[in-house]
Every structure is written in C-alpha cells, then in structure tokens.
Design a protein around this motif. Sequence first.
Motif, short mmCIF file in Angstrom:
data_model
loop_
_atom_site.label_atom_id
_atom_site.label_comp_id
_atom_site.label_asym_id
_atom_site.label_seq_id
_atom_site.Cartn_x
_atom_site.Cartn_y
_atom_site.Cartn_z
N UNK A 254 -2.11 11.74 10.38
CA UNK A 254 -3.15 10.96 9.70
C UNK A 254 -2.53 9.72 9.06
N UNK A 255 -1.39 9.91 8.39
CA UNK A 255 -0.72 8.77 7.75
C UNK A 255 -0.33 7.72 8.77
N UNK A 256 0.21 8.15 9.90
CA UNK A 256 0.63 7.20 10.92
C UNK A 256 -0.56 6.43 11.48
N UNK B 271 0.66 -4.34 3.87
CA UNK B 271 1.91 -3.70 4.26
C UNK B 271 2.01 -2.33 3.60
N UNK B 272 2.23 -1.30 4.39
CA UNK B 272 2.44 0.05 3.84
C UNK B 272 3.91 0.16 3.47
N UNK B 273 4.17 0.30 2.17
CA UNK B 273 5.56 0.29 1.69
C UNK B 273 6.02 1.66 1.20
N UNK B 274 5.09 2.64 1.12
CA UNK B 274 5.47 3.97 0.64
C UNK B 274 4.51 5.01 1.20
N UNK B 275 5.02 6.22 1.44
CA UNK B 275 4.20 7.32 1.94
C UNK B 275 4.52 8.59 1.16
N UNK B 276 3.48 9.39 0.89
CA UNK B 276 3.65 10.64 0.13
C UNK B 276 3.04 11.80 0.90
N UNK B 277 3.66 12.98 0.76
CA UNK B 277 3.19 14.19 1.42
C UNK B 277 2.23 15.01 0.56
N UNK B 278 2.19 14.73 -0.75
CA UNK B 278 1.33 15.50 -1.64
C UNK B 278 0.98 14.66 -2.86
N UNK B 279 0.08 15.18 -3.69
CA UNK B 279 -0.39 14.43 -4.84
C UNK B 279 0.68 14.16 -5.88
N UNK B 280 1.56 15.12 -6.10
CA UNK B 280 2.62 14.95 -7.10
C UNK B 280 3.55 13.81 -6.70
N UNK B 281 3.92 13.77 -5.43
CA UNK B 281 4.78 12.70 -4.93
C UNK B 281 4.05 11.36 -5.01
N UNK B 282 2.74 11.39 -4.76
CA UNK B 282 1.95 10.15 -4.83
C UNK B 282 1.96 9.55 -6.22
N UNK C 79 0.82 -1.21 0.00
CA UNK C 79 0.00 0.00 0.00
C UNK C 79 0.86 1.27 0.00
N UNK C 80 0.40 2.24 -0.77
CA UNK C 80 0.94 3.61 -0.74
C UNK C 80 -0.05 4.49 -0.01
N UNK C 81 0.40 5.23 1.00
CA UNK C 81 -0.44 6.20 1.71
C UNK C 81 -0.02 7.61 1.33
N UNK C 82 -1.00 8.44 0.92
CA UNK C 82 -0.71 9.82 0.55
C UNK C 82 -1.61 10.78 1.32
N UNK C 83 -1.01 11.56 2.19
CA UNK C 83 -1.73 12.57 2.97
C UNK C 83 -0.69 13.57 3.46
N UNK C 84 -1.03 14.86 3.44
CA UNK C 84 -0.05 15.87 3.84
C UNK C 84 0.05 16.02 5.36
#
Length: 216
Positions: free
Chosen positions: A14-16, A29-40, A5-10
């Motif tokens: 919330x992500x944690x 399993x959460x394998x990636x996290x993004x702070x914004x839409x572009x990074x997502x 799973x990729x989680x994207x939230x600024x």
Amino acid sequence: MKIRVLLADDHPVVRNGLKGVIEREPDFEVVAEANDGAEAVVLGMRPEIDLAVLDVAMPRMTGLQAVEELARRRPTLRTLVLSMYDADQYVLAAIRAGASGYVLKSVADTEIVGACRAVMRGDTFVFPEATPQALRDQGELVRRGRGSKSDETLTSRELEVLKLVAEGRTSREIAETLVISIKTVDRHRANIKEKLGARDRVDLTRYAIRRGLVEP
C-alpha cells in the motif's frame, strides 16, 4: 519547495502504491515511511515533514491515536487519514482527533493528490461522494473547536473498542489488542452503551454493522 510527506501504513504494498501516485507530482516528495502508528508519531515530529498520511488501522498505535498525538505535540503538521471505512462515525472521529482530511482507500489512487493539496491549503478534505454536506460542516466545526459538548459521537478509542466488541472479542482480548487495562475496556464499554442507549453486546453489534464498522 517540495511538500515533504510521511506515509504510515503497515502494508508495504500500500505504501509503495501511494508513494508512486504522490511522487508523480513534481511538488511532492515522500521523505519518510512508517510501519505503525507509534513510529509515525516519532517520524511526524521531524521538522522537515509537512504532511503525514496515516492508515486508520495500524498496530501498536492506530492512525487515529497517532493523529491525536501529533495534533497535540505538533499542531502545525497537516495530517490526512486513509481508511477503508466510510462510516460517518470514523470520519468525525478523525476530524475530532485533529486530522485535516479523510480519504477512502478504494479511491486513494485518484483522490490522494487532491486531498493532499487541499489540506496543505488549509482546507478540510472529506470524500464528497459518500459524505453529506452537513457532516462535512459539522466536522469543520469540530476541528475548529466549536463542536457541541452535548454531541454524543463516539471517541476514536470508543470506536476501536466498539469494533472489537462487535467482532466478538472479550474484554481481556480487547485490552491486549489496545494495550490498556481490562478495567479501562469495561469503562469504555459502559460509556458506549450509555451514549448509544444499548442494552447488551447484541445491540452494540447491530449498531456497528449499521455504521459499517464490521461486516454483517
């Protein structure tokens, strides 16, 4: 095999919180996290990602824009939109953009795992307690490309512009926020007015409040 799973939230908090709920399940399993839409979008293109969970409102690129871009560039990726908005317009905009599901933040701690499982099965998940069956059916038709061309539902970009207009932002401020030209903003405003039959900003604001896009 675990679902990655990729989680994207600024908001890191919330992500944690979401990560903790999702990773209680042995098959996720959460394998990636993004702070914004572009990074997502960048992270979502990685082949090891099976599912992307994206907040609807993020800087640089919104969740809806990210979903639309990922649907275009990697159509096999499952995407789930997380939002505080329960307005039908946002639900339909998410499904139109290519999302497989839509979950309210207010119930994410209890609904997120079920939603993830549903979309990975190939189903469309929309919060049932707030959305009538007719809307879910329409959303499924739209996702499959069978929506009516005469349907006047606002696009995800038009919803963003409408929300900012209702918040009292000028065309210049909207352009700067969405990183588009003022001319494009004005074109969106004209299209929104035509679709809604609105005469001025007051009408647009009333509509936005009625649809739950902004607080009265």
